[in-house]
Design an enzyme around this catalytic site. Structure first.
Site, short mmCIF file in Angstrom:
data_model
loop_
_atom_site.label_atom_id
_atom_site.label_comp_id
_atom_site.label_asym_id
_atom_site.label_seq_id
_atom_site.Cartn_x
_atom_site.Cartn_y
_atom_site.Cartn_z
N ASP A 85 -49.06 -75.63 -52.32
CA ASP A 85 -48.08 -76.70 -52.27
C ASP A 85 -48.34 -77.47 -50.74
O ASP A 85 -49.43 -77.71 -50.20
CB ASP A 85 -46.75 -75.56 -51.92
CG ASP A 85 -45.65 -75.58 -52.41
OD1 ASP A 85 -45.10 -77.06 -51.21
OD2 ASP A 85 -44.58 -76.05 -53.50
N ASP A 86 -47.34 -77.42 -50.01
CA ASP A 86 -47.34 -78.56 -48.58
C ASP A 86 -48.32 -77.54 -48.04
O ASP A 86 -48.87 -76.51 -47.49
CB ASP A 86 -46.20 -78.53 -48.33
CG ASP A 86 -46.54 -79.77 -47.36
OD1 ASP A 86 -47.31 -80.33 -46.80
OD2 ASP A 86 -44.99 -80.69 -46.87
N LYS A 161 -47.81 -81.90 -58.11
CA LYS A 161 -46.52 -81.74 -57.78
C LYS A 161 -45.84 -82.67 -56.99
O LYS A 161 -46.63 -83.13 -56.13
CB LYS A 161 -46.25 -80.28 -57.28
CG LYS A 161 -44.60 -79.79 -56.91
CD LYS A 161 -44.23 -78.17 -56.29
CE LYS A 161 -43.16 -77.96 -55.63
NZ LYS A 161 -43.03 -76.71 -54.73
N ASP A 163 -43.61 -84.20 -54.41
CA ASP A 163 -42.20 -83.45 -53.32
C ASP A 163 -41.11 -85.07 -53.36
O ASP A 163 -41.91 -86.47 -53.82
CB ASP A 163 -42.20 -83.26 -52.50
CG ASP A 163 -41.08 -81.83 -52.35
OD1 ASP A 163 -39.54 -81.96 -52.62
OD2 ASP A 163 -41.57 -80.88 -51.18
N SER A 195 -39.63 -84.03 -58.66
CA SER A 195 -38.58 -83.69 -57.29
C SER A 195 -37.55 -84.60 -57.82
O SER A 195 -36.73 -83.83 -56.73
CB SER A 195 -39.29 -82.89 -56.19
OG SER A 195 -39.92 -82.61 -56.16
N ARG A 220 -37.91 -80.51 -61.10
CA ARG A 220 -36.89 -79.42 -60.01
C ARG A 220 -35.18 -80.39 -59.85
O ARG A 220 -35.22 -81.30 -59.65
CB ARG A 220 -36.78 -79.49 -58.64
CG ARG A 220 -38.52 -78.46 -58.69
CD ARG A 220 -38.09 -77.34 -58.83
NE ARG A 220 -36.74 -76.36 -57.76
CZ ARG A 220 -37.54 -76.63 -56.39
NH1 ARG A 220 -39.01 -76.97 -55.86
NH2 ARG A 220 -37.04 -76.58 -55.18
N ASP A 224 -34.49 -75.69 -53.62
CA ASP A 224 -35.20 -74.47 -53.08
C ASP A 224 -35.42 -72.37 -53.23
O ASP A 224 -34.20 -72.59 -52.45
CB ASP A 224 -36.17 -74.48 -51.93
CG ASP A 224 -37.66 -75.53 -51.52
OD1 ASP A 224 -37.38 -76.42 -52.70
OD2 ASP A 224 -37.81 -76.21 -50.56
#
Ligand SMILES: *[C@@H]1O[C@H](CO)[C@@H](O)[C@H](O)[C@H]1NC(C)=O
Ligand SMILES: *[C@@H]1O[C@H](CO)[C@@H](O)[C@H](O)[C@H]1NC(C)=O
Length: 424
Positions: A85-86, A161, A163, A195, A220, A224
């Site tokens: 992830d980030d 993914k 965002d 997202s 999404r 979160d």
């Protein structure tokens, strides 16, 4: 990660007119909801490897996750993607304008990490952000869509993914599809996790699901997940409240994503963990664990690896289930699944209790009241215990006892028209 503090300024962007397609993204991927492991909920943005060597976002962490997915047998029940992830990026692009990882935490680069993950028989995923920055402030893809898509392909990434921090939600109907087209143009099939609905919803823009389905494998819808029952039950309630607008858009290749499985962490009781697993199966949700695979008690691992429940989640029909009953803080959720016997679906049926009044609550209901009407009845299997009950007629009253903030989860298989037991 969603930046809830995002403030928006109207920018007067001219939109492309995109026709609503009658077909969905066809990159051959995510025909059933993706399964794997994603770093964010458990490991957030820990970048201090000196003080937290086993937890910081680093090559070491993801190699270790890959090792554990295999050695602990998660790979055997379908957990496949290892997803960063980030907070993996360096603060600047390289001299050629390409993304690069933090050199201290990923000393061998991302391609070497992807190779390692692949060598374990797993697939490799990465995170970026459609805006100018990622949510944690690292370089985003805006202005670099083509080169970044190509970089991911060059690194042998299998899953992206994307965002939506530091971006204008009004631009996302163009920008996310554009990035998807660049991913496609690389020729490397990559699952595309979007997202954009959550950022649009938060800013009062109804998401265009036809467009989403054409460009994204999953998306999404909501904020979160955190490590608490409050968070899990709030997410479940969102999907119930919005089911008439979102459930119909799930299907093979394109899924609603209620966020990670937090089972095995700190916040959920055993019963609450069963609820998350059951409802994520009903919702046809991606099963992306975010947990410390070294520290999962066996009874929690048993929930995460329950093959009867994973089979419901991965059902080939890809129909997202719905909440069909709500009374006295008890809900019933159903999802049509295989095997079909003639025209009759099988169903996953979850009885969920939000009650905290200390004793299992008895619910009395007939199957026909919740939409299970096969005239020759059903055989029920308890998906947690594996126990099978004898035939249940649709008009016969079932009594089910549900533990406080717990679940009873059945699979109901229709008897065939001659009345004898249906085989599997
Ligand atoms: C992204 O950065 C560019 C260049 O600085 C700027 O013009 C643009 O407004 C930024 N976009 C957003 C959404 O912040
Ligand atoms: C690109 O899109 C086309 C058309 O939808 C599809 O057939 C193809 O499989 C896609 N390729 C990749 C690598 O995603």
């Amino acid at each position: 990660m969603i930046n809830r503090g995002l403030s928006l300024v109207a920018t007067g962007v001219v939109f492309l007119t995109l026709l609503a397609p009658d077909h969905a993204l066809d990159n051959g991927l995510a025909r059933t909801p993706p399964m794997g492991w994603l770093a964010w909920e458990r490991y957030r943005c820990i970048i201090d490897c000196k003080n937290y060597p086993d937890e910081c976002i680093s090559e070491k962490l993801f190699r270790d996750v890959a090792d554990m997915l295999v050695s602990e047998g998660y790979i055997n029940v379908g957990y496949q993607y290892v997803i960063i992830d980030d907070c993996w990026l360096a603060s600047e692009r390289d001299s050629n304008g390409r993304l690069q990882p933090d050199p201290e935490r990923f000393p061998n680069g991302i391609k070497a990490l992807a190779d390692y993950v692949h060598s374990k028989g797993l697939k490799f995923g990465i995170y970026e952000d459609y805006g100018n920055y990622t949510c944690a402030g690292y370089p985003g893809v805006l202005g670099h869509l083509e080169i970044d898509a190509q970089t991911f392909a060059d690194w042998d990434v299998d899953y992206v993914k994307l965002d939506g921090c530091y971006a204008d939600p009004k631009d996302m109907n163009e920008g996310y599809p554009a990035f998807g087209q660049y991913l496609n143009a690389t020729g490397r099939p990559m699952v595309y996790s979007c997202s954009w609905p959550v950022y649009q919803e938060e800013n009062g823009i109804p998401p265009n699901f036809e467009l989403l389905k054409q460009y994204c494998n999953l998306w999404r819808n909501y904020g979160d997940i955190d490590d608490s029952w409050d968070s899990v039950s709030d997410i479940i309630n969102y999907y119930a409240t919005k089911q008439d607008t979102i459930a119909q858009h799930a299907g093979p290749g394109h899924w609603n994503d209620p966020d990670m499985l937090i089972i095995g962490n700190f916040g959920l009781s055993l019963e609450q963990s069963k609820v998350q697993m059951a409802i994520w199966a009903i919702l046809a949700a991606p099963l992306l664990m975010s947990n410390d695979l070294h520290n999962i008690r066996p009874e929690f691992k048993a929930i995460l690896t329950n093959e009867r429940i994973i089979e419901v989640n991965q059902d080939v029909l890809g129909i997202q289930g719905r909440r069909v009953y709500q009374k006295n803080n008890i809900e019933i959720w159903t999802r049509p699944i295989t095997p079909m016997i003639g025209e009759e679906y099988s169903y996953a049926v979850a009885f969920v209790s939000y009650r905290t009044d200390g004793t299992p609550r008895a619910v009395e209901i007939t199957l026909q009241e919740i939409g299970l009407t096969n005239p020759t009845g059903y055989v029920l299997q308890d998906l947690f215990s594996g126990d099978t009950s004898t035939d249940t007629n649709p008009s016969q009253t079932l009594r089910v006892r549900v533990n406080p903030t717990g679940v009873v989860f059945y699979k109901a298989i229709p008897n065939n028209p001659s009345g004898s037991l249906s085989g599997q």
